[in-house]
Design an enzyme around this catalytic site. Structure first.
Site, PDB file in Angstrom:
ATOM      1  CD  GLN A 132      -2.164   1.313   2.888  1.00  0.00           C
ATOM      2  OE1 GLN A 132      -1.280   1.269   3.741  1.00  0.00           O
ATOM      3  NE2 GLN A 132      -3.415   1.559   3.178  1.00  0.00           N
ATOM      4  N   GLY A 133       0.609   2.176  -0.906  1.00  0.00           N
ATOM      5  CA  GLY A 133       1.349   3.435  -0.971  1.00  0.00           C
ATOM      6  C   GLY A 133       0.451   4.620  -0.677  1.00  0.00           C
ATOM      7  CB  SER A 135       2.090   7.233   4.953  1.00  0.00           C
ATOM      8  OG  SER A 135       1.004   6.868   5.739  1.00  0.00           O
ATOM      9  CB  SER A 167       3.775  -3.473   5.317  1.00  0.00           C
ATOM     10  OG  SER A 167       3.763  -2.667   6.457  1.00  0.00           O
ATOM     11  CD  GLU A 249      -4.504  -0.366   7.467  1.00  0.00           C
ATOM     12  OE1 GLU A 249      -4.736   0.596   6.717  1.00  0.00           O
ATOM     13  OE2 GLU A 249      -3.410  -0.560   8.010  1.00  0.00           O
ATOM     14  CB  SER A 383      -2.167   7.513  15.213  1.00  0.00           C
ATOM     15  OG  SER A 383      -2.890   8.732  15.222  1.00  0.00           O
TER      16      SER A 383
END
Lengths: 402, 375
Positions: A132-133, A135, A167, A249, A383
């Site tokens: 996943q791209g 951030s 990741s 997610e 977060s």
């Protein structure tokens, strides 16, 4: 790929899953697997895990309820059963957790017919690993401030920029990519693509985490060409699609992706109880210390509540407003997991200092390692602070922070 | 038998719950409660308060049969189980309604375990609209029946029970008494000769409480003499779950009311709910409530469908509910600022009901100690 069996009901399917998992549990790897699929880097681990996921897929434990034309098994109401049996079986995790948990649900909701037919089957079989791209170095909690840009050129787009906290990037064939197509519109200027990792101009550089492991990566994109048929949804609809990816997610704890998380939160509490019972200091077991026991039992109650929340979210009348329970899952789960590890370190006392590789480390140092890795859960995917904003604003209707 | 995935909570329970919600919101129990409190505010100067009881509301509730919903059909009850009772009590908690409905429903789960014609007779009185309470605590708050001291001899009771809930609203009391180390349950008419009542002055404005002293009081035996207070042990998961449901309801009111306040109260030119110091704790209150609510329905469904698992589920529910009570009361008052600390605000009424419920039949620490032994 229809499974060549018919099942009378969920009970019969659960029995089938249990039997299959017991019979097909793979032998352990030579070098132990890392704690989570985030940290897989070794080729032999990759092969082993791809093979395991593919077997489970063929057995009907993955994509259980999805239509056959997208590579699913075409059942109804069986995915939950498979997920819960996989979690109980204590088997290796599924390496393609981003593919299962994020790419598949996003493509199912927002993809074109041909995107679904092309991409979904190899996500399920783990033939193609996804990353996943989203951030960027300058865009974390304020994700929509991202600057990587795509410019239209004929039937393609030219992409430039940097993505971070990626990741599985080193193993992946495909990336979910969120980029800017309009400088003047913060949220409406984002567009969503899928990008082949072997495209010229894509480079992947590993980042070492505080644990010392290198699970995630920085990805640089330099004049990368992406054909327009790899765009997901409309130009400018990227934020909406990205929110749907993140909602998947953060887990709703249901659907196609839930099967990817291989252990249940309750299993962590059980391991904590075992640790307390097997640890003695000054001649007493830690479990006999009422202060320790109370902290563990409190965690047990919170985990039970989390499990029941998952069930109540499925109840027609008791789920409350639509997103109230699903949006809590990630926040609650990640914070409980962190506290479980904090309590484990307390129980270990001075031994908590011993790390992976020390011959005397309890359970190969997994509690110290696991403790540090819990910050992956409380920080990534939005977060805990961002989760509280989302819950406060979308569920409670409080004024927006932004 | 397995616990149904949807807790067997269906259209029927949903209709019942909305009916109770509408009823409670229509009678506005707190406005009439407030007029009954006039002149008793100051604990140093005020008179002893009488337990406020809206007899008309009780008559309307009993005409709808809510007090009898868990009683067996044999006694004229609706035999609906704990999930339905929990749905009703959650709304009573949401309205902070002063009412003997909670203790009467609790009593009905005790009566169900007594297996006698006499217990059915008490059940029929409840069906006819009579409020019944129960209790056997010592003055130290111990629930150990072997030390509680009410002795029975030839149908005559001696001793005392303390911390009896909603005593002033009820005509009859269910209690266990011992005779040669074994325990049986009895019913006592609260106006019978030899009975004296001490009304407690309590913090919670929505309940009343007291002690009952028995000096040679005639009682009717409801159960056989059994070891280990088995009647109570079997009904206990239901009692814990009902109190937890009341907490889930009151805490949800506290959340919704504080959220509304945070949307409308302006400081630093913004509604205070904009600030994360206010927003995030409100989310945490919601997280507490939802966990409790899920555990409450799970415990109720387990009680109805898988009795052998009922105790740990109920211990988890009350452990969670007690923390939710404490936390929601704490944040509700704090985030209201000065106004939340006044007598005038309903926040104080809910705060007091919540902390009273937190400690009823044991708080979080108490139940975790027992739960730990099962892990």
């Amino acid at each position: 790929m229809a499974l060549d069996r018919s099942f009378k009901d969920q009970v019969e399917f659960a029995a089938y899953c249990r039997e299959w998992l017991a019979k097909n549990r793979p032998e352990p790897t030579r070098i132990p697997l890392p704690q989570a699929a985030y940290e897989v880097t070794l080729p032999e681990h990759r092969e082993y895990l791809e093979d395991w996921q593919n077997k489970c897929y063929k057995a009907g434990l993955i994509a259980t309820d999805l239509p056959v034309e997208y590579g699913g098994h075409g059942f109804e109401g069986f995915q939950q059963v498979a997920t819960s049996e996989v979690q109980k079986a204590n088997v290796p995790y599924f390496i393609n957790w981003i593919g299962l948990g994020m790419a598949a649900p996003t493509l199912l909701t927002h993809g074109t017919e041909s995107q679904k037919r092309n991409f979904l089957p190899t996500i399920f079989s783990a033939k193609d690993i996804w990353c996943q791209g989203f951030s960027e170095p300058g865009a974390g909690s304020d994700l929509a401030s991202l600057q990587a840009k795509a410019e239209r050129k004929g039937d393609s787009w030219i992409v430039n920029g940097s993505k971070v906290w990626n990741s599985l990037g080193a193993l992946a064939s495909w990336m979910l990519l969120l980029v800017r197509t309009d400088r003047n519109d913060k949220y409406g200027g984002l567009t969503y693509f899928v990008c082949a990792m072997d495209s010229p101009g894509v480079s992947v550089k590993p980042i070492h985490k505080m644990t010392g492991e290198s699970g995630f990566n920085e990805v640089h994109l330099e004049d990368v060409v992406i054909p327009d048929d790899q765009r997901v949804d409309e130009v400018g609809a990227g934020w909406k699609v990205a929110m749907s990816t993140l909602t998947s997610e953060r887990g709703a704890a249901t659907g196609v992706g839930a099967v990817a998380s291989s252990d249940s939160p309750m299993s962590h509490v059980e391991r904590l109880v075992d640790l307390a019972k097997s640890t003695t200091r000054n001649g007493l077991s830690s479990w006999d210390d009422p202060a320790v026991r109370d902290r563990i039992t409190r965690l047990y109650v919170r985990v039970s509540a989390l499990v029941e929340n998952g069930k109540r979210a499925q109840s027609k009348h008791l789920s409350g407003s639509a997103m109230r329970l699903p949006l809590q899952f990630k926040l609650v789960h990640s914070e409980i997991l962190q506290e479980i590890h904090q309590v484990a370190l307390s129980i270990l006392g001075p031994s908590s200092s011993l790390y992976v590789g020390d011959a005397d480390a309890v359970e190969e140092g997994k509690w110290a390692l696991g403790y540090m890795n819990t910050y992956t859960n409380t920080i990534s995917g939005g977060s805990s602070e961002i989760q509280r904003n989302i819950l406060g604003e979308r569920v409670l209707g409080l004024p927006k922070t932004k | 038998m397995a616990v149904p995935r949807d807790y067997a909570y269906d259209e029927e329970q949903e209709m019942l719950k909305s009916a109770v919600k509408r009823f409670v919101s229509d009678i506005e129990p707190l406005s009439s409660l407030r007029s009954s409190l006039a002149g008793t505010e100051d604990p140093h100067l005020g008179d002893t308060r009488l337990g406020y009881f809206d007899l008309d509301a009780w008559a309307r509730m009993t005409s709808l049969g809510w007090q009898a919903l868990a009683l067996p059909e044999q006694a004229g009850g609706a035999d609906m189980g704990l999930v339905s009772a929990v749905a009703v009590v959650e709304e009573i908690g949401f309205g902070a309604m002063p009412s003997p409905l909670g203790v009467t429903l609790e009593s009905s789960f005790l009566l169900r375990e007594m297996n006698s014609e006499a217990a059915l007779e008490v059940s029929r009185r409840i069906v006819d609209g009579e409020a019944v309470t129960w209790g056997f605590m010592t003055s130290e708050g111990s629930l150990d029946v072997s030390v509680n001291g009410v002795q029975e001899n030839e149908g005559v009771l001696k001793g005392a029970v303390h911390f009896v809930q909603d005593l002033q609203k009820c005509k009859a009391l269910l209690l266990p008494a011992t005779n040669s180390g074994r325990t049986a349950w009895f019913v006592v008419e609260l106006d019978s000769p030899g009975t004296s009542i001490k009304r407690d002055r309590i913090v919670d404005l929505t309940r009343d409480q007291g002690s009952v002293l028995f000096e040679n009081v005639q009682a009717t035996q409801l159960s056989d003499y059994l070891p280990d207070n088995q009647v109570y042990q079997r009904a206990r998961p239901a009692l814990l779950t009902l109190i937890s449901a009341d907490i889930a309801g009151s805490a949800e009111w506290m959340l919704q009311t504080t959220v509304e306040y945070a949307k409308t109260r302006i400081q630093f030119d913004r509604p205070i709910g904009f600030f994360q110091a206010v927003k995030h704790p409100l989310v945490d209150v919601m997280v507490h409530i939802d966990g409790t609510r899920s555990l409450v329905y799970a415990a109720a469904a387990t009680f109805d469908h898988e009795r052998e698992g009922a105790l740990p589920a109920a211990l988890s529910a009350k452990a969670s509910a007690s923390e939710t009570a404490e936390f929601s009361a704490n944040r509700g008052t704090q985030l209201h600022g000065g106004i939340g600390f006044t007598w005038e605000s309903d926040v104080q009424i809910y705060h007091k009901r919540l902390i009273h419920s937190q400690h009823l039949l044991g708080d979080g620490m108490h139940h975790r100690r027992e739960l730990a032994a099962l892990l």
